[in-house]
Design an enzyme around this catalytic site. Structure first.
Site, PDB file in Angstrom:
ATOM      1  N   HIS A  43      32.960  42.003  41.036  1.00  0.00           N
ATOM      2  CA  HIS A  43      34.298  42.550  40.779  1.00  0.00           C
ATOM      3  C   HIS A  43      34.182  44.051  40.533  1.00  0.00           C
ATOM      4  O   HIS A  43      34.909  44.825  41.120  1.00  0.00           O
ATOM      5  CB  HIS A  43      34.967  41.835  39.595  1.00  0.00           C
ATOM      6  N   PHE A  93      40.249  47.175  47.673  1.00  0.00           N
ATOM      7  CA  PHE A  93      39.621  46.734  46.419  1.00  0.00           C
ATOM      8  C   PHE A  93      38.551  47.739  45.998  1.00  0.00           C
ATOM      9  O   PHE A  93      38.511  48.176  44.839  1.00  0.00           O
ATOM     10  CB  PHE A  93      39.016  45.350  46.665  1.00  0.00           C
ATOM     11  N   HIS A  96      40.072  50.954  44.801  1.00  0.00           N
ATOM     12  CA  HIS A  96      40.607  50.783  43.447  1.00  0.00           C
ATOM     13  C   HIS A  96      39.483  50.858  42.415  1.00  0.00           C
ATOM     14  O   HIS A  96      39.618  51.517  41.375  1.00  0.00           O
ATOM     15  CB  HIS A  96      41.341  49.447  43.364  1.00  0.00           C
ATOM     16  N   GLU A  97      38.377  50.162  42.687  1.00  0.00           N
ATOM     17  CA  GLU A  97      37.260  50.141  41.734  1.00  0.00           C
ATOM     18  C   GLU A  97      36.646  51.532  41.573  1.00  0.00           C
ATOM     19  O   GLU A  97      36.297  51.945  40.471  1.00  0.00           O
ATOM     20  CB  GLU A  97      36.204  49.123  42.175  1.00  0.00           C
ATOM     21  N   LYS A 100      39.464  53.810  39.678  1.00  0.00           N
ATOM     22  CA  LYS A 100      39.719  53.442  38.282  1.00  0.00           C
ATOM     23  C   LYS A 100      38.460  53.545  37.424  1.00  0.00           C
ATOM     24  O   LYS A 100      38.511  54.047  36.305  1.00  0.00           O
ATOM     25  CB  LYS A 100      40.281  52.019  38.214  1.00  0.00           C
ATOM     26  N   HIS A 101      37.341  53.048  37.958  1.00  0.00           N
ATOM     27  CA  HIS A 101      36.120  52.931  37.143  1.00  0.00           C
ATOM     28  C   HIS A 101      35.025  53.915  37.565  1.00  0.00           C
ATOM     29  O   HIS A 101      34.421  54.578  36.722  1.00  0.00           O
ATOM     30  CB  HIS A 101      35.587  51.492  37.207  1.00  0.00           C
TER      31      HIS A 101
HETATM   32  P1  5GP Z   1      42.703  42.044  32.621  1.00  0.00           P
HETATM   33  O1  5GP Z   1      43.895  42.557  31.919  1.00  0.00           O
HETATM   34  O2  5GP Z   1      43.006  41.203  33.819  1.00  0.00           O
HETATM   35  O3  5GP Z   1      41.633  41.466  31.740  1.00  0.00           O
HETATM   36  O4  5GP Z   1      41.981  43.336  33.224  1.00  0.00           O
HETATM   37  C1  5GP Z   1      42.642  44.159  34.116  1.00  0.00           C
HETATM   38  C2  5GP Z   1      41.756  45.311  34.470  1.00  0.00           C
HETATM   39  O5  5GP Z   1      41.504  46.131  33.342  1.00  0.00           O
HETATM   40  C3  5GP Z   1      40.365  44.919  34.951  1.00  0.00           C
HETATM   41  O6  5GP Z   1      40.365  44.610  36.300  1.00  0.00           O
HETATM   42  C4  5GP Z   1      39.589  46.159  34.645  1.00  0.00           C
HETATM   43  O7  5GP Z   1      39.848  47.146  35.623  1.00  0.00           O
HETATM   44  C5  5GP Z   1      40.177  46.604  33.354  1.00  0.00           C
HETATM   45  N1  5GP Z   1      39.465  46.045  32.198  1.00  0.00           N
HETATM   46  C6  5GP Z   1      39.815  44.939  31.484  1.00  0.00           C
HETATM   47  N2  5GP Z   1      38.971  44.764  30.457  1.00  0.00           N
HETATM   48  C7  5GP Z   1      38.063  45.764  30.519  1.00  0.00           C
HETATM   49  C8  5GP Z   1      36.946  46.138  29.706  1.00  0.00           C
HETATM   50  O8  5GP Z   1      36.606  45.507  28.707  1.00  0.00           O
HETATM   51  N3  5GP Z   1      36.260  47.246  30.080  1.00  0.00           N
HETATM   52  C9  5GP Z   1      36.614  47.981  31.175  1.00  0.00           C
HETATM   53  N4  5GP Z   1      35.863  49.043  31.456  1.00  0.00           N
HETATM   54  N5  5GP Z   1      37.656  47.667  31.940  1.00  0.00           N
HETATM   55  C10 5GP Z   1      38.377  46.584  31.622  1.00  0.00           C
HETATM   56  P1  5GP Z   2      40.669  45.847  37.978  1.00  0.00           P
HETATM   57  O1  5GP Z   2      41.765  46.842  37.792  1.00  0.00           O
HETATM   58  O2  5GP Z   2      40.937  44.614  37.295  1.00  0.00           O
HETATM   59  O3  5GP Z   2      39.305  46.400  38.066  1.00  0.00           O
HETATM   60  O4  5GP Z   2      40.799  45.345  39.508  1.00  0.00           O
HETATM   61  C1  5GP Z   2      41.719  44.438  39.901  1.00  0.00           C
HETATM   62  C2  5GP Z   2      42.534  45.019  41.025  1.00  0.00           C
HETATM   63  O5  5GP Z   2      41.882  44.825  42.275  1.00  0.00           O
HETATM   64  C3  5GP Z   2      43.879  44.350  41.139  1.00  0.00           C
HETATM   65  O6  5GP Z   2      44.824  45.282  41.523  1.00  0.00           O
HETATM   66  C4  5GP Z   2      43.698  43.334  42.194  1.00  0.00           C
HETATM   67  O7  5GP Z   2      44.877  43.059  42.842  1.00  0.00           O
HETATM   68  C5  5GP Z   2      42.692  44.011  43.102  1.00  0.00           C
HETATM   69  N1  5GP Z   2      41.808  43.063  43.771  1.00  0.00           N
HETATM   70  C6  5GP Z   2      41.594  43.018  45.104  1.00  0.00           C
HETATM   71  N2  5GP Z   2      40.736  42.039  45.401  1.00  0.00           N
HETATM   72  C7  5GP Z   2      40.393  41.448  44.227  1.00  0.00           C
HETATM   73  C8  5GP Z   2      39.536  40.369  43.897  1.00  0.00           C
HETATM   74  O8  5GP Z   2      38.887  39.735  44.740  1.00  0.00           O
HETATM   75  N3  5GP Z   2      39.421  40.056  42.574  1.00  0.00           N
HETATM   76  C9  5GP Z   2      40.110  40.726  41.617  1.00  0.00           C
HETATM   77  N4  5GP Z   2      39.942  40.336  40.348  1.00  0.00           N
HETATM   78  N5  5GP Z   2      40.943  41.740  41.889  1.00  0.00           N
HETATM   79  C10 5GP Z   2      41.077  42.101  43.189  1.00  0.00           C
END
Ligand code: 5GP
Ligand code: 5GP
Ligand code: 5GP
Length: 208
Positions: A43, A93, A96-97, A100-101
Site C-alpha cells: 500500500h 495510486f 498519490h502515494e 502524499k507520503h
Molecule cells: P484511514 O483513515 O483509512 O486509516 O487512512 C487513510 C490514509 O491516511 C492512509 O491511506 C494513509 O495515507 C494515511 N494514514 C492513516 N494512518 C496513518 C499513519 O498512522 N501514518 C501515516 N503516515 N499515514 C497514515
Molecule cells: P492513502 O491516502 O490511504 O495512502 O491511500 C489511499 C488512496 O489510494 C485512496 O484515495 C484510494 O482510493 C487510492 N487507492 C488506489 N488503489 C488502492 C488500493 O489498492 N488500496 C488502497 N488502500 N487505496 C488505493
C-alpha cells in the site's frame, strides 16, 4: 541543511491483503494488467513521527514522474497493484502515494529510491509465507489476532501492527500489516508506536 535533516522519525511499510479490500461493501476493481496474485501487495511507505502523527503532502513542487521509475514498473505492477475502481494501471495510486507520503521523505529518498526501497522491502519479507508457516491460511477461517502478530514476529523478528476492516457481514478481517523501518528505508525496526488497528480478538483471513 541541518534544519531539514530530520523531518520524520521512521517509516511504516504498509501491506494490504487484496481479499479484504475486495470483499467489502465498496468492492474493488482489478488492475488493467489482470487479477493480482493471491499475495499481500504494497500500500505504501509512510513517513511517521514517534508520537503517532505524520506529515503529508510535503512538496507540491515534486510531482510524480513515471519516467523516473520506468525500470521499476514491471515490479510495481506485480507488487504494488491497485484495487480501486475504476480499473487502472496503478499510476494514479503510485502518484498519490508519492505526493502524499513520498514527498515527506525526500531528504532521504528521491523518487526512484523511494519506490525501489518499498519494492526491496517487499522482497525482504514474505508475510503470507510467515502466516502459512504458522497454519494461518487465507481460507476464510478465523484466527486470533495474537497468533497473527506472533507468526509475523517469528518470521521477521519484529512485532507488526495489524489493521482490520469489515466484510459485508461485518466480520472483522485482516486488512493491512504495518512494519516499521528506519529513516533510510533499509532496516526493519521495532515500532515506536502502533496504529489503531480496529481488529477484534479473532479475525477472518478471507481468500482472494
Ligand atoms: P484511514 O483513515 O483509512 O486509516 O487512512 C487513510 C490514509 O491516511 C492512509 O491511506 C494513509 O495515507 C494515511 N494514514 C492513516 N494512518 C496513518 C499513519 O498512522 N501514518 C501515516 N503516515 N499515514 C497514515
Ligand atoms: P492513502 O491516502 O490511504 O495512502 O491511500 C489511499 C488512496 O489510494 C485512496 O484515495 C484510494 O482510493 C487510492 N487507492 C488506489 N488503489 C488502492 C488500493 O489498492 N488500496 C488502497 N488502500 N487505496 C488505493
Ligand atoms: P483514500 O481516498 O483513502 O483517501 O481512500 C478512500 C477511498 O478508498 C474511498 O472511496 C473508499 O471507498 C475506498 N476504500 C477505503 N477502504 C476501502 C476498502 O477496504 N475496500 C474498498 N473496496 N475500498 C476502500
Amino acid at each position: 541543511v541541518l534544519s531539514s535533516a530530520q523531518d520524520f522519525d521512521f517509516f511504516y511499510f504498509v501491506l494490504q491483503w487484496p481479499g479484504s479490500y475486495c470483499d467489502t461493501k465498496q468492492s474493488c476493481c482489478y488492475p488493467t494488467s489482470g487479477k493480482p496474485a493471491a499475495d499481500f501487495g504494497i500500500h505504501g511507505l509512510w513517513p511517521n513521527y514517534n508520537d503517532g502523527s505524520y506529515p503529508s503532502n510535503c512538496d507540491p513542487d515534486s510531482s510524480y514522474n513515471t519516467s523516473e521509475i520506468r525500470d521499476l514498473l514491471d515490479r510495481m505492477r506485480t507488487n504494488w497493484p491497485t484495487l480501486a475502481c475504476p480499473s487502472s494501471d496503478g499510476s494514479k495510486f503510485w502518484e498519490h502515494e508519492w505526493e502524499k507520503h513520498g514527498t515527506c521523505s525526500e531528504s532521504m529518498l528521491d523518487q526512484h529510491s523511494y519506490f525501489a526501497t518499498a519494492l526491496n522491502l517487499k522482497n525482504q519479507v514474505n508475510i503470507l509465507q510467515s502466516l502459512k508457516s504458522a497454519g494461518i491460511e487465507p481460507d476464510g477461517g478465523f484466527y486470533s489476532l495474537t497468533s497473527i502478530k506472533n507468526a509475523i514476529r517469528e518470521a521477521t523478528g519484529f512485532t507488526p501492527g495489524i489493521e482490520c476492516n469489515v466484510d459485508e457481514s461485518r466480520n472483522s478481517q485482516l486488512y493491512q500489516v504495518y512494519l516499521c523501518v528506519d529513516t533510510s528505508g533499509s532496516q526493519l525496526i521495532e515500532c515506536p508506536v502502533y496504529p489503531r488497528g480496529k481488529c477484534s480478538s479473532r479475525v477472518e483471513f478471507p481468500a482472494f
